[in-house]
Design a protein around this motif. Structure first.
Motif, PDB file in Angstrom:
ATOM      1  N   SER A  67       0.791  -1.004  -0.095  1.00  0.00           N
ATOM      2  CA  SER A  67       0.067  -0.233  -0.045  1.00  0.00           C
ATOM      3  C   SER A  67       0.711   1.233   0.035  1.00  0.00           C
ATOM      4  O   SER A  67       2.017   1.205   0.196  1.00  0.00           O
ATOM      5  CB  SER A  67      -1.140   0.056   1.159  1.00  0.00           C
ATOM      6  OG  SER A  67      -1.726  -1.235   1.202  1.00  0.00           O
ATOM      7  N   TRP A  76      -6.487  -3.377  -0.422  1.00  0.00           N
ATOM      8  CA  TRP A  76      -6.616  -4.221  -1.854  1.00  0.00           C
ATOM      9  C   TRP A  76      -7.476  -5.369  -1.556  1.00  0.00           C
ATOM     10  O   TRP A  76      -7.754  -6.163  -2.289  1.00  0.00           O
ATOM     11  CB  TRP A  76      -5.070  -5.020  -1.516  1.00  0.00           C
ATOM     12  CG  TRP A  76      -4.075  -3.953  -1.811  1.00  0.00           C
ATOM     13  CD1 TRP A  76      -3.264  -3.456  -0.732  1.00  0.00           C
ATOM     14  CD2 TRP A  76      -3.614  -3.435  -2.873  1.00  0.00           C
ATOM     15  NE1 TRP A  76      -2.183  -2.523  -1.201  1.00  0.00           N
ATOM     16  CE2 TRP A  76      -2.624  -2.531  -2.740  1.00  0.00           C
ATOM     17  CE3 TRP A  76      -4.077  -3.358  -4.351  1.00  0.00           C
ATOM     18  CZ2 TRP A  76      -1.868  -1.833  -3.473  1.00  0.00           C
ATOM     19  CZ3 TRP A  76      -3.315  -2.588  -5.276  1.00  0.00           C
ATOM     20  CH2 TRP A  76      -2.264  -1.757  -4.918  1.00  0.00           C
ATOM     21  N   HIS A 133       1.219   0.562  -4.732  1.00  0.00           N
ATOM     22  CA  HIS A 133       0.561   1.828  -5.087  1.00  0.00           C
ATOM     23  C   HIS A 133       1.228   3.077  -4.290  1.00  0.00           C
ATOM     24  O   HIS A 133       1.485   2.923  -3.268  1.00  0.00           O
ATOM     25  CB  HIS A 133      -1.155   1.648  -4.590  1.00  0.00           C
ATOM     26  CG  HIS A 133      -1.670   3.093  -4.687  1.00  0.00           C
ATOM     27  ND1 HIS A 133      -2.209   3.751  -3.590  1.00  0.00           N
ATOM     28  CD2 HIS A 133      -2.328   3.810  -5.772  1.00  0.00           C
ATOM     29  CE1 HIS A 133      -2.801   4.775  -3.785  1.00  0.00           C
ATOM     30  NE2 HIS A 133      -2.845   4.947  -5.237  1.00  0.00           N
ATOM     31  N   SER A 134       1.262   4.296  -5.087  1.00  0.00           N
ATOM     32  CA  SER A 134       1.896   5.391  -4.712  1.00  0.00           C
ATOM     33  C   SER A 134       3.271   5.393  -3.888  1.00  0.00           C
ATOM     34  O   SER A 134       4.382   4.945  -4.710  1.00  0.00           O
ATOM     35  CB  SER A 134       0.908   6.193  -3.582  1.00  0.00           C
ATOM     36  OG  SER A 134       1.041   7.226  -3.164  1.00  0.00           O
ATOM     37  N   TRP A 156       3.173  -1.258 -10.889  1.00  0.00           N
ATOM     38  CA  TRP A 156       3.283   0.080  -9.977  1.00  0.00           C
ATOM     39  C   TRP A 156       2.160   0.776 -10.512  1.00  0.00           C
ATOM     40  O   TRP A 156       2.117   1.285 -11.482  1.00  0.00           O
ATOM     41  CB  TRP A 156       4.608   0.860 -10.106  1.00  0.00           C
ATOM     42  CG  TRP A 156       5.792   0.172  -9.000  1.00  0.00           C
ATOM     43  CD1 TRP A 156       5.534  -0.766  -8.153  1.00  0.00           C
ATOM     44  CD2 TRP A 156       7.045   0.550  -9.078  1.00  0.00           C
ATOM     45  NE1 TRP A 156       6.778  -0.948  -7.432  1.00  0.00           N
ATOM     46  CE2 TRP A 156       7.591  -0.180  -8.089  1.00  0.00           C
ATOM     47  CE3 TRP A 156       7.942   1.378  -9.825  1.00  0.00           C
ATOM     48  CZ2 TRP A 156       8.908  -0.027  -7.998  1.00  0.00           C
ATOM     49  CZ3 TRP A 156       9.058   1.558  -9.576  1.00  0.00           C
ATOM     50  CH2 TRP A 156       9.729   0.827  -8.427  1.00  0.00           C
ATOM     51  N   ILE A 157       1.502   1.357  -9.440  1.00  0.00           N
ATOM     52  CA  ILE A 157       0.160   2.142  -9.797  1.00  0.00           C
ATOM     53  C   ILE A 157       0.230   3.732  -9.227  1.00  0.00           C
ATOM     54  O   ILE A 157       0.336   3.821  -8.039  1.00  0.00           O
ATOM     55  CB  ILE A 157      -1.063   1.451  -9.002  1.00  0.00           C
ATOM     56  CG1 ILE A 157      -0.960  -0.021  -9.351  1.00  0.00           C
ATOM     57  CG2 ILE A 157      -2.398   2.216  -9.617  1.00  0.00           C
ATOM     58  CD1 ILE A 157      -1.814  -1.033  -8.636  1.00  0.00           C
ATOM     59  N   ASP A 158       0.547   4.501 -10.053  1.00  0.00           N
ATOM     60  CA  ASP A 158       0.660   5.973  -9.789  1.00  0.00           C
ATOM     61  C   ASP A 158       1.546   6.141  -8.631  1.00  0.00           C
ATOM     62  O   ASP A 158       1.238   6.676  -7.685  1.00  0.00           O
ATOM     63  CB  ASP A 158      -0.853   6.635  -9.289  1.00  0.00           C
ATOM     64  CG  ASP A 158      -0.943   7.943  -9.770  1.00  0.00           C
ATOM     65  OD1 ASP A 158      -0.607   8.195 -10.968  1.00  0.00           O
ATOM     66  OD2 ASP A 158      -1.242   8.917  -9.206  1.00  0.00           O
ATOM     67  N   VAL A 159       2.631   5.588  -8.954  1.00  0.00           N
ATOM     68  CA  VAL A 159       3.648   5.447  -7.823  1.00  0.00           C
ATOM     69  C   VAL A 159       4.480   6.625  -7.690  1.00  0.00           C
ATOM     70  O   VAL A 159       4.794   7.278  -8.680  1.00  0.00           O
ATOM     71  CB  VAL A 159       4.810   4.054  -7.713  1.00  0.00           C
ATOM     72  CG1 VAL A 159       3.781   2.887  -7.654  1.00  0.00           C
ATOM     73  CG2 VAL A 159       5.383   4.059  -9.062  1.00  0.00           C
ATOM     74  N   HIS A 303      -5.698   9.732  -8.042  1.00  0.00           N
ATOM     75  CA  HIS A 303      -4.829   8.721  -7.304  1.00  0.00           C
ATOM     76  C   HIS A 303      -5.119   7.323  -7.034  1.00  0.00           C
ATOM     77  O   HIS A 303      -4.186   6.624  -6.849  1.00  0.00           O
ATOM     78  CB  HIS A 303      -4.161   9.483  -6.145  1.00  0.00           C
ATOM     79  CG  HIS A 303      -2.851   8.805  -5.588  1.00  0.00           C
ATOM     80  ND1 HIS A 303      -1.559   8.677  -6.283  1.00  0.00           N
ATOM     81  CD2 HIS A 303      -2.561   8.708  -4.385  1.00  0.00           C
ATOM     82  CE1 HIS A 303      -0.723   8.297  -5.632  1.00  0.00           C
ATOM     83  NE2 HIS A 303      -1.212   8.385  -4.464  1.00  0.00           N
ATOM     84  N   HIS A 304      -6.194   7.324  -6.622  1.00  0.00           N
ATOM     85  CA  HIS A 304      -6.715   6.027  -6.092  1.00  0.00           C
ATOM     86  C   HIS A 304      -7.317   5.077  -7.043  1.00  0.00           C
ATOM     87  O   HIS A 304      -8.406   4.682  -7.113  1.00  0.00           O
ATOM     88  CB  HIS A 304      -7.811   6.361  -4.924  1.00  0.00           C
ATOM     89  CG  HIS A 304      -7.384   6.895  -3.530  1.00  0.00           C
ATOM     90  ND1 HIS A 304      -6.466   6.293  -2.758  1.00  0.00           N
ATOM     91  CD2 HIS A 304      -7.645   8.145  -3.346  1.00  0.00           C
ATOM     92  CE1 HIS A 304      -6.186   7.169  -2.091  1.00  0.00           C
ATOM     93  NE2 HIS A 304      -6.926   8.057  -2.143  1.00  0.00           N
ATOM     94  N   PRO A 306      -6.506   2.079  -7.660  1.00  0.00           N
ATOM     95  CA  PRO A 306      -7.077   0.449  -7.433  1.00  0.00           C
ATOM     96  C   PRO A 306      -8.521   0.381  -7.059  1.00  0.00           C
ATOM     97  O   PRO A 306      -9.194  -0.627  -7.063  1.00  0.00           O
ATOM     98  CB  PRO A 306      -6.155   0.216  -6.290  1.00  0.00           C
ATOM     99  CG  PRO A 306      -4.781   0.777  -6.517  1.00  0.00           C
ATOM    100  CD  PRO A 306      -5.225   2.055  -7.090  1.00  0.00           C
ATOM    101  N   ILE A 313      -6.595  -2.867 -13.143  1.00  0.00           N
ATOM    102  CA  ILE A 313      -5.322  -3.230 -12.415  1.00  0.00           C
ATOM    103  C   ILE A 313      -5.447  -4.935 -12.410  1.00  0.00           C
ATOM    104  O   ILE A 313      -4.477  -5.697 -12.519  1.00  0.00           O
ATOM    105  CB  ILE A 313      -5.401  -2.923 -10.730  1.00  0.00           C
ATOM    106  CG1 ILE A 313      -5.334  -1.486 -10.677  1.00  0.00           C
ATOM    107  CG2 ILE A 313      -4.316  -3.424  -9.971  1.00  0.00           C
ATOM    108  CD1 ILE A 313      -4.310  -0.825 -11.589  1.00  0.00           C
TER     109      ILE A 313
END
Length: 331
Positions: A67, A76, A133-134, A156-159, A303-304, A306, A313
């Protein structure tokens, strides 16, 4: 003067009553919420510290969920449930966050060691797919590098990018800087934070009724100390991450948010545009970490991602589950 004194006396008296009611309200709420603590089977002992995890599914590879800043395993829930239909999954609470015990000092080494121990003690099969994430774009780097032969892929999600803090203007930093820990602690103890998030969402990107906002309202008291420990050590953590510059040929998917509704917590359009342009440029730079990287844009998400586009995702995770590990060439 006597009238003014009586007004002052009654005002102070009412304030003390409200404070007492707030403290009692907060403590009773915590007792009820703490009663929902998972049983011991969902904790790993790390030399006296308890780390909470949720393991679901069977077979390999293991999809490991990490997270963002101060985030816990519940972030998640939906994605882990669906992914576990196909393979083993693991989410967990980092040290000092939600159900996990704190650690004296946060470093990439300490976070990596915790995760390695949790994976080992829970018998999670290798190889691993890292889904983060992030802030996870910072704190998973050392784990990936140290376990590179056992990594099947990364989503990697908007990291965050290691250069992000250095490239952020002081004006923008001031606009997003939270109140001090002492201030947050005071208002949390008197129940003001719980009351605030009863009427306002923790994240305006999601409906107030969304489970993420409800969870933040319920368990903010169990999260904010760990969140601030990570926040106050971000300079060190970002610097440590900047020294890890590549993942060889590990498949790497960079999922980038499009922010169609603007940047949360940045009301000034000029500063929001400044952040967006920097963020998009640094997201593209992350592609240089692997020779087998690709970028996917979440067109409907802030940003969120997921929570706003979980299907996107899940699709990217599924692509990596079917990739054989022996195709990788490692350093």
């Amino acid at each position: 003067m006597k009238v003014l004194f009586n007004i002052f006396k009654w005002t102070v008296g009412l304030m003390l009553v409200f404070l007492m009611v707030g403290v009692i309200f907060e403590q009773v709420s915590r007792v009820n919420l703490n009663a929902k603590r998972p049983d011991n089977s969902q904790f790993v002992d790390l030399m006296g510290r308890q780390i909470h995890f949720v393991k679901k599914g069977r077979g390999g590879p293991t999809v490991v969920f990490e997270s963002g800043l101060g985030g816990d395993h519940t972030y998640w829930t939906e994605i882990q449930k669906e992914t576990a239909k196909h393979t083993t999954t693991l989410s967990y609470d980092r040290a000092g966050i939600f159900w996990s015990d704190p650690i004296a000092e946060k470093s990439l080494g300490a976070i990596t060691q915790d995760l390695e121990t949790v994976l080992e003690k829970t018998d999670c099969p290798k190889p691993y797919i890292i889904v983060g994430h992030s802030f996870a774009g910072i704190i998973t780097r050392q784990f990936i590098k140290e376990n590179i032969d056992d990594i099947q892929g990364i989503v990697w999600i908007d990291v965050s990018h290691p250069s992000q803090l250095k490239e952020t203007s002081e004006e923008l930093m001031a606009a997003v800087r939270p109140p001090s820990l002492r201030t947050i602690r005071f208002f949390d103890e008197i129940g003001a934070i719980r009351l605030l998030y009863t009427f306002l969402p923790f994240s305006t990107e999601l409906p107030k009724e969304h489970f993420y906002n409800q969870h933040a309202k319920d368990y903010f008291y169990a999260i904010y100390e760990g969140l601030f420990q990570e926040y106050e050590n971000d300079d060190t953590l970002f610097d440590q991450a900047s020294r890890i510059s590549g993942f060889s040929e590990i498949p790497l998917t960079i999922v980038t948010a499009s922010y169609p509704d603007g940047i949360e917590f940045v009301a000034d359009a000029r500063l929001a545009n400044q952040y967006f342009n920097m963020h998009q440029r640094l997201q593209k730079d992350l592609l240089n970490l692997s020779t087998r990287s690709n970028q996917v844009f979440a067109t409907k998400s802030g940003h969120h991602v997921p929570l706003q586009e979980p299907g996107l995702i899940l699709e990217e995770i599924q692509k990596l589950i079917t990739v054989p590990l022996d195709k990788h060439i490692t350093l």
